[in-house]
Motif scaffolding. Sequence first.
Motif, PDB file in Angstrom:
ATOM      1  N   LYS A  65      96.652 -42.970 100.707  1.00 21.19           N
ATOM      2  CA  LYS A  65      95.948 -43.588  99.578  1.00 21.19           C
ATOM      3  C   LYS A  65      96.562 -43.197  98.235  1.00 21.19           C
ATOM      4  CE  LYS A  65      92.107 -46.105  98.999  1.00 21.19           C
ATOM      5  NZ  LYS A  65      92.543 -46.648  97.732  1.00 21.19           N
ATOM      6  N   ASN A 105      94.438 -39.768 108.354  1.00 26.64           N
ATOM      7  CA  ASN A 105      93.285 -39.363 107.541  1.00 26.64           C
ATOM      8  C   ASN A 105      93.487 -39.755 106.091  1.00 26.64           C
ATOM      9  OD1 ASN A 105      90.778 -37.851 107.051  1.00 26.64           O
ATOM     10  ND2 ASN A 105      92.101 -36.406 105.989  1.00 26.64           N
ATOM     11  N   MET A 108      92.902 -43.476 105.009  1.00 28.22           N
ATOM     12  CA  MET A 108      91.575 -44.007 105.349  1.00 28.22           C
ATOM     13  C   MET A 108      91.506 -44.566 106.762  1.00 28.22           C
ATOM     14  SD  MET A 108      90.044 -45.554 101.827  1.00 28.22           S
ATOM     15  CE  MET A 108      88.372 -45.060 102.234  1.00 28.22           C
ATOM     16  N   LEU A 216      93.766 -34.408  96.214  1.00 22.94           N
ATOM     17  CA  LEU A 216      93.675 -35.260  97.410  1.00 22.94           C
ATOM     18  C   LEU A 216      93.892 -34.439  98.671  1.00 22.94           C
ATOM     19  CD1 LEU A 216      95.826 -38.214  96.060  1.00 22.94           C
ATOM     20  CD2 LEU A 216      93.337 -37.954  96.016  1.00 22.94           C
ATOM     21  N   PHE A 289      96.330 -41.276  88.972  1.00 16.25           N
ATOM     22  CA  PHE A 289      95.051 -41.547  88.326  1.00 16.25           C
ATOM     23  C   PHE A 289      95.193 -42.139  86.939  1.00 16.25           C
ATOM     24  CE2 PHE A 289      92.638 -40.119  91.728  1.00 16.25           C
ATOM     25  CZ  PHE A 289      93.153 -38.931  92.217  1.00 16.25           C
TER      26      PHE A 289
ATOM     27  N   PRO B  18      89.774 -39.958 103.657  1.00 15.23           N
ATOM     28  CA  PRO B  18      90.326 -38.632 103.870  1.00 15.23           C
ATOM     29  C   PRO B  18      89.385 -37.446 103.715  1.00 15.23           C
ATOM     30  CG  PRO B  18      90.852 -39.390 101.671  1.00 15.23           C
ATOM     31  CD  PRO B  18      90.094 -40.512 102.328  1.00 15.23           C
ATOM     32  N   THR B  23      84.538 -39.177 100.865  1.00 18.55           N
ATOM     33  CA  THR B  23      84.584 -40.440 101.602  1.00 18.55           C
ATOM     34  C   THR B  23      83.344 -40.575 102.496  1.00 18.55           C
ATOM     35  OG1 THR B  23      86.962 -39.966 101.744  1.00 18.55           O
ATOM     36  CG2 THR B  23      86.204 -42.017 102.697  1.00 18.55           C
ATOM     37  N   LYS B  57      90.028 -43.058  93.140  1.00 20.53           N
ATOM     38  CA  LYS B  57      91.152 -43.881  93.580  1.00 20.53           C
ATOM     39  C   LYS B  57      91.924 -43.207  94.715  1.00 20.53           C
ATOM     40  CE  LYS B  57      91.879 -46.291  89.240  1.00 20.53           C
ATOM     41  NZ  LYS B  57      92.389 -45.924  87.915  1.00 20.53           N
ATOM     42  N   GLY B  58      91.961 -41.894  94.725  1.00 21.10           N
ATOM     43  CA  GLY B  58      92.720 -41.189  95.751  1.00 21.10           C
ATOM     44  C   GLY B  58      91.917 -40.922  97.013  1.00 21.10           C
ATOM     45  N   HIS B  59      90.614 -40.865  96.892  1.00 24.47           N
ATOM     46  CA  HIS B  59      89.760 -40.576  98.041  1.00 24.47           C
ATOM     47  C   HIS B  59      89.099 -41.819  98.607  1.00 24.47           C
ATOM     48  CE1 HIS B  59      89.397 -36.276  96.380  1.00 24.47           C
ATOM     49  NE2 HIS B  59      89.966 -36.159  97.560  1.00 24.47           N
ATOM     50  N   GLY B  60      89.281 -42.941  97.941  1.00 21.61           N
ATOM     51  CA  GLY B  60      88.622 -44.154  98.423  1.00 21.61           C
ATOM     52  C   GLY B  60      87.118 -44.089  98.291  1.00 21.61           C
ATOM     53  N   LEU B  63      85.532 -47.475  97.767  1.00 19.17           N
ATOM     54  CA  LEU B  63      85.512 -48.225  99.029  1.00 19.17           C
ATOM     55  C   LEU B  63      84.397 -47.716  99.933  1.00 19.17           C
ATOM     56  CD1 LEU B  63      89.352 -48.153  99.616  1.00 19.17           C
ATOM     57  CD2 LEU B  63      88.026 -50.221  99.164  1.00 19.17           C
ATOM     58  N   ALA B  64      84.250 -46.396  99.965  1.00 20.65           N
ATOM     59  CA  ALA B  64      83.246 -45.785 100.831  1.00 20.65           C
ATOM     60  C   ALA B  64      81.828 -46.169 100.395  1.00 20.65           C
ATOM     61  CB  ALA B  64      83.401 -44.269 100.823  1.00 20.65           C
ATOM     62  N   LYS B  80      88.218 -49.406 104.484  1.00 20.86           N
ATOM     63  CA  LYS B  80      89.370 -49.469 103.573  1.00 20.86           C
ATOM     64  C   LYS B  80      89.570 -50.872 102.993  1.00 20.86           C
ATOM     65  CE  LYS B  80      92.932 -49.868 107.196  1.00 20.86           C
ATOM     66  NZ  LYS B  80      91.964 -50.221 108.251  1.00 20.86           N
TER      67      LYS B  80
END
Lengths: 294, 222
Positions: A65, A105, A108, A216, A289, B18, B23, B57-60, B63-64, B80
């Motif tokens: 991601k 992972n 996603m 992350l 970001f 992730p 998430t 944005k990095g962990h979604g 979306l979650a 996703k």
Amino acid sequence: MDTINLLDWVEEAERRGISLGKLVLEREIDNSELPKSEVWNMMKERWEVMQDAVRAGLTQDIISKGGLIGGEGKKLSIYQQNEKSLAGSLVVDAVANALAVAEVNASMGKIVASPTAGSCGILPGVLFALKKHKGFNDDQIVEGLFTAAGVGIVIGTKATLAGALGGCQAECGAGAAMAAAAIVELSGGSPDQALQAVAFVIKNAMGQVCDPVAGLVEVPCAKRNGMGAASAFVAADMALAGIKSVIPVDEVITAMGEVGRALPESLRETAKGGIAKTPTAKKLTEKIFGKKAD
Amino acid sequence: MGKTLSCFDIIGPIMIGPSSSHTAGAVRLGLMARNILGTKPYKAVIELHGSFADTYKGHGTDLALIGGILNFSTDDSRIKDAYEWAKKESVEVSIEYVDLGEVHPNTAKITLFEESNKIEIIGSSIGGGSIVVTELNGFPVEIYGEYETIVTSHYDVPGVISKVSAILSNHHINVAFMRVVREKKGKMASMIIETDQRVDTEVTEELMKLDAIKSVRLISKI
């Protein structure tokens, strides 16, 4: 608040001539009040998802991601097939698998937290490689998962399994310790030898910080999963050779918890220290970001 | 937590990565909001605070949250592609930033709109996939979603709690946890009752008949 000791479980298992995994399974059946078949199938389901994750990670084209990782597991797997890997095909395969699951992972995909999402590659990576190279069947692997779970329960109770509280020693350290115990029992080692392997892994992981780039679960997480898988095999070999830990495992686990609490907040999943604060990490964070990092 | 760990606390949950807090926990917050609304919304406004805002944005996380609002479970591979699914399901979504002050760094305010109703929750993802809703339609609550939950809105007068307990007891419903919160002494209050058994509408109808009770809401386990 911890009255659970891995040594007590191991002593009971050895006294009764059963594996640690079988003892842990019994405990789970007792505590959950569910029939054995249901408990067994729940673990089997998780093994299926773990295997799917390894296969997905090794065959698909993955970009995480945050865009920082993807394809390393596949690369290592191909290298292992084509070259004579130095660390040995079983171990390097396990590392490749662990990297692959960590990438799944980070993109996603579906994984099993074992014990956490951050360390989700180690146990599957190790067990998938063992199944492929040593021919264990699924029932043997599932029993190994109960061995691993038991070790995780003790670490979670006596110390912690959360990076935010204990750093990476609590996630990848714990995951590798769980895997080491499973490797020992699957290889015919005794419960006590499994316990020694756990101590070796945790002593090696002692002080491992959580310093994720851009906050992350990508860098250095995937590679820590890989290295964790390798350390699990080394610990298992030492234990099976009859080497014993000078410090008893329960004391090692308690120490790990104390070290975790002693780690500054900057090194406990806040991305405020370690490699998360390097110039490159700051540039990457801005890129992902789109704003200035702290 | 204090409870004894299960093997499946260690090997599990099965989840979309992730992160279990950014998430999986976010999915459950979305599911909680969806659950409280009781149906698919036509519009969802998601306001992100703190770490959720900084790292979504990095962990979604977006979306979650959307996935949860669309009733996807934490291991649903559609997560996703949540934006595409929202479009398919005609759910308008917007992501905004908000500063909610001294709350958990992983907090979101979710407002869901349907035909004749709108609900607003503030909830946090507190680690390992666990969540807590701390505000419901402006009212302070503490809902974890681990059990069937009854949420009442009632006048803060003596005797309400014992009357509610009596009704639950008559229906053989065992209370696991109970919290009582109130805005101000003598004004409106709320009971958050987490039960072992599923509570059916017969029980809620009986609760509604009590004088002091203004509303009763059932939230199923997330």
